[in-house]
Scaffold this motif. Structure first.
Motif, short mmCIF file in Angstrom:
data_model
loop_
_atom_site.label_atom_id
_atom_site.label_comp_id
_atom_site.label_asym_id
_atom_site.label_seq_id
_atom_site.Cartn_x
_atom_site.Cartn_y
_atom_site.Cartn_z
N THR A 82 0.83 -1.19 0.10
CA THR A 82 0.10 0.13 -0.04
C THR A 82 0.81 1.37 -0.01
O THR A 82 0.39 2.29 -0.36
N ALA A 83 2.08 1.12 0.65
CA ALA A 83 2.99 2.33 0.55
C ALA A 83 3.34 2.62 -0.84
O ALA A 83 3.70 3.67 -1.20
N VAL A 84 3.82 1.67 -1.33
CA VAL A 84 4.13 1.57 -2.99
C VAL A 84 3.07 2.32 -3.72
O VAL A 84 3.32 3.44 -4.53
N VAL A 85 1.77 1.80 -3.48
CA VAL A 85 0.82 2.44 -4.38
C VAL A 85 0.60 3.86 -4.18
O VAL A 85 0.40 5.00 -4.79
N THR A 86 0.57 4.23 -2.75
CA THR A 86 0.62 5.75 -2.28
C THR A 86 1.74 6.16 -3.00
O THR A 86 1.38 7.71 -3.35
N VAL A 87 2.74 6.21 -3.06
CA VAL A 87 3.95 6.58 -3.82
C VAL A 87 3.56 6.92 -5.29
O VAL A 87 3.67 7.96 -5.54
N VAL A 88 3.16 5.98 -5.87
CA VAL A 88 2.80 5.90 -7.25
C VAL A 88 1.79 7.04 -7.51
O VAL A 88 1.77 7.86 -8.49
N LEU A 89 0.65 7.10 -6.78
CA LEU A 89 -0.38 7.93 -6.81
C LEU A 89 0.20 9.44 -6.66
O LEU A 89 -0.44 10.42 -7.19
N THR A 90 0.83 9.65 -5.79
CA THR A 90 1.54 11.05 -5.48
C THR A 90 2.33 11.39 -6.47
O THR A 90 2.32 12.57 -6.91
N LEU A 91 2.98 10.52 -7.11
CA LEU A 91 3.98 10.79 -8.40
C LEU A 91 3.05 11.32 -9.60
O LEU A 91 3.24 12.34 -10.30
N VAL A 92 1.73 10.72 -9.56
CA VAL A 92 0.88 10.98 -10.65
C VAL A 92 0.50 12.43 -10.46
O VAL A 92 0.32 13.28 -11.27
N LEU A 93 0.01 12.66 -9.21
CA LEU A 93 -0.36 14.22 -8.91
C LEU A 93 0.54 15.00 -9.01
O LEU A 93 0.30 16.26 -9.68
N LEU A 94 1.99 14.97 -8.98
CA LEU A 94 2.89 15.88 -8.96
C LEU A 94 3.22 16.05 -10.50
O LEU A 94 3.73 17.28 -10.74
N PHE A 95 3.34 14.96 -11.22
CA PHE A 95 3.97 15.18 -12.62
C PHE A 95 2.99 15.20 -13.54
O PHE A 95 3.30 15.53 -14.93
N ALA A 96 1.64 14.70 -13.49
CA ALA A 96 0.64 14.57 -14.46
C ALA A 96 -0.02 16.06 -14.33
O ALA A 96 -1.02 16.07 -13.41
N ALA A 97 0.11 16.90 -15.27
CA ALA A 97 -0.33 18.26 -15.19
C ALA A 97 -2.18 18.37 -15.16
O ALA A 97 -2.80 18.70 -14.56
N SER A 98 -2.48 17.29 -16.09
CA SER A 98 -3.92 16.97 -16.10
C SER A 98 -4.57 16.38 -15.17
O SER A 98 -5.85 16.45 -14.71
N MET A 99 -3.91 15.75 -13.99
CA MET A 99 -4.36 15.28 -12.85
C MET A 99 -4.06 15.99 -11.57
O MET A 99 -4.20 15.51 -10.41
N ALA A 100 -3.33 17.01 -11.75
CA ALA A 100 -2.97 17.85 -10.39
C ALA A 100 -4.19 18.19 -9.81
O ALA A 100 -4.06 18.47 -8.28
N ARG A 101 -5.44 18.33 -10.19
CA ARG A 101 -6.46 18.97 -9.53
C ARG A 101 -7.54 18.01 -9.60
O ARG A 101 -8.76 18.11 -9.20
N SER A 102 -7.31 16.59 -9.60
CA SER A 102 -8.24 15.34 -9.60
C SER A 102 -8.53 14.97 -8.06
O SER A 102 -7.61 14.52 -7.21
N VAL A 103 -9.81 15.51 -7.54
CA VAL A 103 -10.09 15.14 -6.44
C VAL A 103 -10.41 13.54 -6.16
O VAL A 103 -9.85 13.22 -5.14
N PRO A 104 -10.83 12.94 -7.04
CA PRO A 104 -10.81 11.46 -6.82
C PRO A 104 -9.39 10.82 -6.61
O PRO A 104 -9.22 10.02 -5.99
N LEU A 105 -8.62 11.46 -7.43
CA LEU A 105 -7.25 10.81 -7.27
C LEU A 105 -6.60 11.18 -5.98
O LEU A 105 -5.91 10.11 -5.25
N ILE A 106 -6.67 12.22 -5.58
CA ILE A 106 -6.10 12.80 -4.13
C ILE A 106 -6.92 11.76 -3.01
O ILE A 106 -6.37 11.34 -2.17
N ILE A 107 -8.28 11.44 -3.11
CA ILE A 107 -9.00 10.79 -2.23
C ILE A 107 -8.38 9.11 -2.16
O ILE A 107 -8.41 8.73 -1.17
N ALA A 108 -8.02 9.00 -3.41
CA ALA A 108 -7.51 7.47 -3.35
C ALA A 108 -6.12 7.44 -2.84
O ALA A 108 -5.75 6.35 -2.00
N THR A 109 -5.18 8.52 -2.94
CA THR A 109 -4.07 8.47 -2.24
C THR A 109 -4.07 8.58 -0.98
O THR A 109 -3.47 7.83 -0.07
N LEU A 110 -4.88 9.53 -0.28
CA LEU A 110 -5.34 9.67 0.96
C LEU A 110 -5.92 8.15 1.61
O LEU A 110 -5.19 7.82 2.83
N THR A 111 -6.75 7.32 1.03
CA THR A 111 -6.88 6.07 1.60
C THR A 111 -5.98 5.20 1.70
O THR A 111 -5.89 4.31 2.61
#
Length: 245
Positions: A82-111
């Motif tokens: 789960t830590a690895v998944v958290t890191v991957v989702l966080t990297l997507v939020l940081l580097f994917a400009a189209s996903m930077a403001r995706s609330v569902p993706l942030i919720i998934a990372t938080l979970t």
């Protein structure tokens, strides 16, 4: 070309830093054979050491007969996943400009961050309770936790702090979107009122223009006793000239 993290909020960037620190502590605790220690021996999840000689816990008859120890290994493996998944989702939020403001993706990372913290908490709690009883009964010595165990506990706080910061970032984004929508609604209402005023002005101007045209087309009435046809008739003019002569 967009720069890295250009559309990412400062709160999310700080969250990524917290995740990086928590992950380091988590990995050290996960891999190091220092969950417990005594004067000449120490144990971890995967190795048990005696007088500087380390062997796999899989070859330890004592530890492998303990179901609670296998359970601790299992939940710690899940926490690593789960830590690895958290890191991957966080990297997507940081580097994917189209996903930077995706609330569902942030919720998934938080979970996944919360899940990681919960699994580590279960592992360290079970180990701390059961290992202290086992080793004190076997060796007659006080049970002391090692630095790897302590780092694992610290990583729990790191993942929970990460989750709280992500929740705050979600709240900030939701409020900002709501304010934007309200601002657009007010602007549409003002534009509608302005359009109504302009429409009324156009109607008034059209009515005034119609009135002026109607006035210009009205003909002035001739003197009493003379019809309009006689005023303009050529025969009438000829009869008047003959009478004068």
């Amino acid at each position: 070309m967009n720069k890295c993290c250009g559309k990412t909020s400062k709160l999310l960037k700080v969250s990524a830093l917290v995740l990086f620190i928590a992950l380091i502590f988590h990995l050290i605790g996960f891999a190091s054979p220092f969950w417990s220690q005594r004067f000449n021996s120490n144990e971890g999840l995967w190795e048990a050491c005696q007088a500087g000689i380390c062997l796999s816990t899989a070859s330890s008859p004592l530890l492998q007969t303990q179901d609670w120890f296998k359970a601790v290994q299992g939940v710690m493996i899940v926490s690593f996943i789960t830590a690895v998944v958290t890191v991957v989702l966080t990297l997507v939020l940081l580097f994917a400009a189209s996903m930077a403001r995706s609330v569902p993706l942030i919720i998934a990372t938080l979970t996944f961050a919360v899940a990681t913290a919960v699994f580590i908490l279960i592992g360290v709690t079970v180990y701390g309770v059961r290992a202290s009883v086992l080793f004190e009964d076997l060796f007659g010595q006080g049970f002391e936790v090692g630095f790897a165990y302590i780092l694992s506990v610290i990583s729990i706080f790191g993942y929970f702090i990460l989750a709280l910061m992500l929740a705050a970032d979600i709240d900030h984004k939701v409020n900002k979107d709501r304010e934007t929508e309200e601002g657009q609604g007010d602007g549409d209402a003002e534009n509608g009122e302005a359009a109504d005023v302009e429409g009324e002005a156009a109607m008034n101007e059209e009515e005034a223009s119609t009135s002026r045209s109607a006035g210009a087309n009205v003909r002035v009435s001739p003197s009493v006793g003379v019809s309009p046809d006689e005023v303009v008739s050529p025969n009438v003019v000829s009869n008047v000239v003959n009478n004068v002569v």
